[in-house]
Structure formats: structure tokens, C-alpha cells
Enzyme design. Structure first.
Site, PDB file in Angstrom:
ATOM      1  N   ASP A  13       3.697   1.015  12.259  1.00  0.00           N
ATOM      2  CA  ASP A  13       2.534   0.310  11.705  1.00  0.00           C
ATOM      3  C   ASP A  13       2.372  -1.098  12.278  1.00  0.00           C
ATOM      4  OD1 ASP A  13       1.792   2.467  10.220  1.00  0.00           O
ATOM      5  OD2 ASP A  13       2.632   1.748   8.330  1.00  0.00           O
TER       6      ASP A  13
ATOM      7  N   ARG B 268      -0.502  14.466  13.170  1.00  0.00           N
ATOM      8  CA  ARG B 268      -0.201  14.369  11.745  1.00  0.00           C
ATOM      9  C   ARG B 268      -0.217  15.708  11.002  1.00  0.00           C
ATOM     10  NH1 ARG B 268      -2.193   8.630   9.388  1.00  0.00           N
ATOM     11  NH2 ARG B 268      -0.124   8.717   8.495  1.00  0.00           N
TER      12      ARG B 268
ATOM     13  N   ARG C 180      -8.889  -0.659   4.111  1.00  0.00           N
ATOM     14  CA  ARG C 180      -8.060   0.391   3.495  1.00  0.00           C
ATOM     15  C   ARG C 180      -6.692  -0.163   3.079  1.00  0.00           C
ATOM     16  NH1 ARG C 180      -6.612   4.694   7.159  1.00  0.00           N
ATOM     17  NH2 ARG C 180      -5.200   5.004   5.428  1.00  0.00           N
TER      18      ARG C 180
ATOM     19  N   LYS D  42       0.835  -1.211   0.000  1.00  0.00           N
ATOM     20  CA  LYS D  42       0.000   0.000   0.000  1.00  0.00           C
ATOM     21  C   LYS D  42       0.865   1.256   0.000  1.00  0.00           C
ATOM     22  CE  LYS D  42      -1.959   1.796   3.974  1.00  0.00           C
ATOM     23  NZ  LYS D  42      -1.651   3.225   3.995  1.00  0.00           N
ATOM     24  N   ASN D  43       1.788   1.324   0.940  1.00  0.00           N
ATOM     25  CA  ASN D  43       2.589   2.547   1.049  1.00  0.00           C
ATOM     26  C   ASN D  43       3.579   2.688  -0.099  1.00  0.00           C
ATOM     27  OD1 ASN D  43       1.181   2.994   3.357  1.00  0.00           O
ATOM     28  ND2 ASN D  43       2.879   2.674   4.776  1.00  0.00           N
TER      29      ASN D  43
HETATM   30  C1  UD1 Z   1       3.697   7.080   6.365  1.00  0.00           C
HETATM   31  C2  UD1 Z   1       2.930   5.800   6.138  1.00  0.00           C
HETATM   32  C3  UD1 Z   1       2.359   5.274   7.442  1.00  0.00           C
HETATM   33  C4  UD1 Z   1       3.479   5.123   8.472  1.00  0.00           C
HETATM   34  C5  UD1 Z   1       4.300   6.410   8.580  1.00  0.00           C
HETATM   35  C6  UD1 Z   1       5.525   6.265   9.473  1.00  0.00           C
HETATM   36  C7  UD1 Z   1       2.073   6.016   3.885  1.00  0.00           C
HETATM   37  C8  UD1 Z   1       0.902   6.189   2.997  1.00  0.00           C
HETATM   38  N1  UD1 Z   1       1.841   6.048   5.207  1.00  0.00           N
HETATM   39  O1  UD1 Z   1       2.801   8.041   6.875  1.00  0.00           O
HETATM   40  O2  UD1 Z   1       1.759   4.013   7.197  1.00  0.00           O
HETATM   41  O3  UD1 Z   1       2.904   4.838   9.720  1.00  0.00           O
HETATM   42  O4  UD1 Z   1       4.759   6.832   7.287  1.00  0.00           O
HETATM   43  O5  UD1 Z   1       6.313   5.219   9.026  1.00  0.00           O
HETATM   44  O6  UD1 Z   1       3.178   5.817   3.421  1.00  0.00           O
HETATM   45  N2  UD1 Z   1       5.324  15.033  10.762  1.00  0.00           N
HETATM   46  C9  UD1 Z   1       5.347  16.390  11.062  1.00  0.00           C
HETATM   47  N3  UD1 Z   1       5.174  17.283  10.037  1.00  0.00           N
HETATM   48  C10 UD1 Z   1       4.988  16.882   8.741  1.00  0.00           C
HETATM   49  C11 UD1 Z   1       4.988  15.497   8.461  1.00  0.00           C
HETATM   50  C12 UD1 Z   1       5.152  14.580   9.484  1.00  0.00           C
HETATM   51  O7  UD1 Z   1       5.500  16.784  12.207  1.00  0.00           O
HETATM   52  O8  UD1 Z   1       4.840  17.738   7.858  1.00  0.00           O
HETATM   53  C13 UD1 Z   1       5.488  14.042  11.849  1.00  0.00           C
HETATM   54  C14 UD1 Z   1       4.210  13.216  12.059  1.00  0.00           C
HETATM   55  O9  UD1 Z   1       3.301  13.884  12.881  1.00  0.00           O
HETATM   56  C15 UD1 Z   1       4.756  11.961  12.680  1.00  0.00           C
HETATM   57  C16 UD1 Z   1       6.113  11.800  12.011  1.00  0.00           C
HETATM   58  O10 UD1 Z   1       6.445  13.085  11.475  1.00  0.00           O
HETATM   59  O11 UD1 Z   1       4.937  12.149  14.047  1.00  0.00           O
HETATM   60  C17 UD1 Z   1       6.164  10.758  10.918  1.00  0.00           C
HETATM   61  O12 UD1 Z   1       5.181  11.007   9.947  1.00  0.00           O
HETATM   62  P1  UD1 Z   1       5.373  10.610   8.414  1.00  0.00           P
HETATM   63  O13 UD1 Z   1       6.623   9.825   8.243  1.00  0.00           O
HETATM   64  O14 UD1 Z   1       5.210  11.845   7.610  1.00  0.00           O
HETATM   65  O15 UD1 Z   1       4.144   9.653   8.171  1.00  0.00           O
HETATM   66  P2  UD1 Z   1       3.209   9.590   6.898  1.00  0.00           P
HETATM   67  O16 UD1 Z   1       3.983   9.888   5.666  1.00  0.00           O
HETATM   68  O17 UD1 Z   1       1.962  10.332   7.159  1.00  0.00           O
END
Ligand code: UD1
Length: 424
Positions: A304, A121, A396, A22-23
Site C-alpha cells: 500500500d 485479486r 475511499r 481503514k483496514n
Molecule cells: C488487504 C488490504 C490491502 C492490502 C493487502 C495486502 C484490506 C481491506 N485491504 O487486501 O489494503 O494491500 O491486504 O497487504 O485490508 N490472493 C489469492 N487468493 C485469495 C486471496 C488473495 O491469490 O483468495 C492473493 C492476491 O491476489 C494477492 C495476495 O494474495 O496477490 C495478497 O492479497 P490479500 O492479502 O488477500 O489482500 P486483501 O485482503 O485483498
């Protein structure tokens, strides 16, 4: 309504093929709009998040079809740069379309993205990266509007290795003018795969899978055909489910190298594991040993799989501490596991799990995608029947968790779906 029924404990034993990731596939779908040509992705899982992303691409004028795991995306006739609000709210990874749309059309607008409710998030890293590449980004109330007359390569440094923000920056940088260096990049296998995919489209991207990625912007990209890797998180879920029920499974279609931290952890709790060329075989005898685990960005233990591991620790001999460091809200499943007889106390330092010899069947609700899968693992090891409601969360990301686990002998079925099939 989407409910799973588990008939009671059965020792899992069998072979399970693992679906595509998925990711992995979602950012590739977004990247497909970077060229006018048709792109074909293979080994694509038929999951709700893929359908949702297809809906978004169709809304913007792409032609998309998915048949037999082959997803064809034709973006030649795209005629909109605004993302559809309803689908965007259902899926967080829609945000990576922002970088791709800016690269191809110099413009995109969207509402704030949704996804699982697993903490705050924010998307500040995404928006700041796009700004650094020369985009003007307005984020007001619930809408984001991004414009760029010409994206320009830049030096970016992320304060935290965010997967989505790294992907967004990559997608904006491949068509930007000049060189972009992304420091503090996420190192997840899905990022490496996205870089390989962009290379297959004609992009010049080096360093995917390390914390520094260098992108030489190109004038244009072309279509390609690309195989999506097996889903390491689905694989991890099934290994944990087999361990909870003291079973023996062999998974195919997944790269064990992407599961190193997970396999190490599972071995520490007592599993015997053999990596094969195209998968992994696991055997579990007796109760798992209690261990304490902290989640972290790759190559750490994946957030995850935190909830599935918590389900396993509920059955361990001894106490364990599970500490979530990536998404602070990701303990909601603890309360649901307690409905099945688990003993978990949430403390400031993490979830304190006191292992019990057996769980008891009952009614629980999936609170998010991976939490739902954790309840399935717990239900399969519990004595008596279990029903899990709100399993649309599970759909999902898992193509058909019941079909897969039945292959290893589980007594598990979808209530509404199977009832409908019997009617027809
Ligand atoms: C992706 C994965 C999700 C996985 C996560 C962490 C997909 C579709 N989803 O989610 O399954 O659990 O990586 O491995 O690939 N953060 C900020 N600011 C930002 C972006 C992120 O503070 O602009 C923080 C988030 O709140 C969180 C951390 O960074 O605490 C990691 O988030 P991130 O790696 O961005 O996760 P996703 O890409 O949403």
C-alpha cells in the site's frame, strides 16, 4: 468528479493527527454481526469505504450510526443474508462478511467483490477456507452462495498469507464447533487487532499477529466497545509527502512499531526519524538517496505504500528499482507520475526510476487509492500547479487528505467540495 488542486511547492512543516485505520475497522464492522448485541467502535475514520460497509450492513437490517468517530452497530434485527450487489462491487473487503454471516446465520450470498483494480485479486483462499470449515460454497458466474448447517473447526493452511482470507477464516471459526488452526496466516497488525476485537466479543482466539492462529469456537459472542488503531498507511503516506518536500512533520495517533519496515526504508533514503510514545517525528534535509525496494507481506514493506515510495524515488539522486510482489498490476501510477516530469520505465524486474532534481506541476489522474495519494505527494513537491482528477479513489481511504496536509502548510484543496462550501 472529485479533483484536488495543489498550488505548488511548499516545505511541509507541522503536526498531523492520524485517523483510525481503514483496514482495521472494516473487518471489525463485519465481525460485529457475529452477535445480536450492539457494538461500539471508536476512532473510526469517516471514509467512503466505511460508509459503503455501513450501507451493506443497513441493507441487511443492521442499525448503524457514525458520529464523532464513534460507530454504533446494532445487528439484532438483521433480516437478510444476501449482500447488496452495487456496494459489494465497490468494495473488496465486503467479502469478509461471508465468514461472519455463515457463523451467525449459516447462510450468505454475494456477488464477486470489487475494490481497487490492482491486479487479479482472486478469492480462492477465502472460499476454500470456508469449505474446509464445513460450508457448501457455490461460485457461479458472478454470484457466490454459501451455506452451512453447522460450521466445524478444522486445520487450515494458506499457501500465501492473505489478509482478507485470514480474516474470513477467523470470522467463520469463532462460532464454529471445536478448534480451528490457521497456518500461514497473515501477520499484519490489522489481523492482531481483529483478534483482540474478537476476544473483546468473548471469542477465544490466540496467536493473532503470528503465522499460526488458534481459535476455540464459542456458542455465542457478545457486544463490546473497541478503539480502532491509527492508520499506519495514512501515516506512511504523510511521512513520504513530507520527505518529498524536504519538510519536517510530527504525526500523532499511530503506533510506530507497526511502521518498522517503512521507517527503516525512509531512514535509508535519508530521513531523520524519532519514534514517540504516540507517533513519529520526521525531518528531511536535501534530496532522498535512491534505494531499491521490494514489497512483501507484513513485516515486509507494505504494497500500500509502494506508489507513494515510487513518487519519492522520482526525486532521488540516482536510480532505484521498485518491485511489487503482492499485487502485480500495481504500477499504473508510474504513467501518471511521468506526467509530472518523473522518469520511470516499467521492466520485467519492476519499475526502474531515474531520479530527477525536481518535478513539474501538471494534470494527472488517480488510478487507485494509494496511487492517488502518491500523486498528491508528488504534486506537493513539484514546481507549479497540479490538478489530480478521479480523487474519489483517495476518499475511499483518507478522511480528508487536503485538510490533513494543510495542517503542515500545504497549498492543497478540493476543487468541487471547496467551491460548494464557498457557495453556501
Ligand atoms: C488487504 C488490504 C490491502 C492490502 C493487502 C495486502 C484490506 C481491506 N485491504 O487486501 O489494503 O494491500 O491486504 O497487504 O485490508 N490472493 C489469492 N487468493 C485469495 C486471496 C488473495 O491469490 O483468495 C492473493 C492476491 O491476489 C494477492 C495476495 O494474495 O496477490 C495478497 O492479497 P490479500 O492479502 O488477500 O489482500 P486483501 O485482503 O485483498
Amino acid at each position: 468528479m472529485s479533483t484536488i488542486h495543489i498550488g505548488g511547492y511548499r516545505r511541509l512543516c507541522g503536526q498531523i493527527p492520524i485517523q483510525g485505520s481503514k483496514n482495521g475497522v472494516l473487518p471489525m464492522m463485519a465481525a460485529s454481526v457475529l452477535s445480536r448485541d450492539t457494538t461500539v467502535l471508536t476512532n473510526v475514520p469517516a471514509i467512503q469505504d466505511v460508509f459503503c460497509m455501513m450501507g451493506i450492513l443497513k441493507f441487511m437490517g443492521c442499525r448503524c450510526t457514525l458520529a464523532g468517530g464513534e460507530l454504533t452497530i446494532s445487528p439484532a434485527d438483521m433480516n437478510r443474508t444476501d449482500l447488496p450487489e452495487e456496494q459489494v462491487r465497490r468494495m473488496r473487503s465486503s467479502i469478509v462478511l461471508l465468514g461472519a454471516m455463515l457463523g451467525r446465520f449459516g447462510e450468505a450470498s454475494t456477488s464477486y467483490p470489487g475494490g481497487c483494480s490492482i491486479g487479479k485479486r482472486p478469492i480462492d483462499f477465502h472460499l476454500n477456507a470456508l469449505r474446509a470449515l464445513g460450508a457448501e460454497v457455490q461460485a457461479e458466474d458472478c454470484r457466490i452462495l454459501a451455506r452451512a448447517t453447522a460450521l466445524k473447526g478444522a486445520e487450515l493452511t494458506f499457501p500465501y498469507p492473505s489478509v482478507g482470507a485470514t480474516e474470513n477464516a477467523l470470522l467463520a471459526a469463532v462460532l464454529a464447533e471445536g478448534t480451528t488452526v490457521i497456518r500461514g496466516a497473515a501477520r499484519e497488525p490489522e489481523i492482531r487487532e481483529l483478534c483482540l476485537f474478537l476476544q473483546a466479543m468473548g471469542g477465544k482466539v490466540e496467536g493473532g499477529g503470528t503465522d499460526t492462529i488458534v481459535v476455540e469456537g464459542q456458542r455465542s459472542l457478545h457486544g463490546c466497545r473497541f478503539f480502532v488503531d491509527g492508520d499506519r498507511i495514512v501515516a506512511g503516506t504523510y511521512l513520504i509527502a513530507a520527505m518529498a518536500g524536504r519538510g519536517e512533520v510530527e504525526l500523532s495517533g499511530v503506533n510506530p512499531g507497526q511502521l518498522s519496515a517503512v521507517l527503516r526504508t525512509l531512514e535509508e533514503t535519508g530521513a531523520q526519524i524519532i519514534s514517540t510514545e504516540n507517533g513519529v517525528a520526521l525531518k528531511m534535509k536535501g534530496r532522498p538517496k535512491a534505494i531499491s525496494v521490494e514489497t512483501g507481506p507484513y513485516p515486509g514493506f507494505p504494497t500500500d505504500l509502494q506508489s507513494p515510495l515510487m513518487a519519492l524515488m522520482c526525486l532521488a539522486s540516482g536510480d532505484s528499482l521498485i518491485r511489487e510482489t503482492v499485487f502485480e498490476g500495481r504500477y499504473e501510477t508510474a504513467a501518471e507520475l511521468c506526467r509530472l516530469g518523473a522518469r520511470i520505465r516499467l521492466t520485467e524486474g519492476g519499475a526502474l526510476v531515474r531520479g530527477v532534481p525536481f518535478l513539474t506541476g501538471g494534470a494527472a489522474a488517480a488510478r487507485d487509492l494509494r496511487g492517488g495519494a502518491a500523486l498528491v505527494a508528488a504534486g506537493l513537491a513539484a514546481e507549479g500547479e497540479t490538478t489530480i482528477s478521479d480523487c474519489f479513489h483517495i476518499e475511499r481511504g483518507y478522511e480528508d487528505i487536503c485538510r490533513d496536509l494543510r495542517k503542515a502548510g500545504a497549498d492543497i484543496r478540493w476543487l468541487e467540495r471547496d467551491a460548494k462550501e464557498n457557495e453556501n
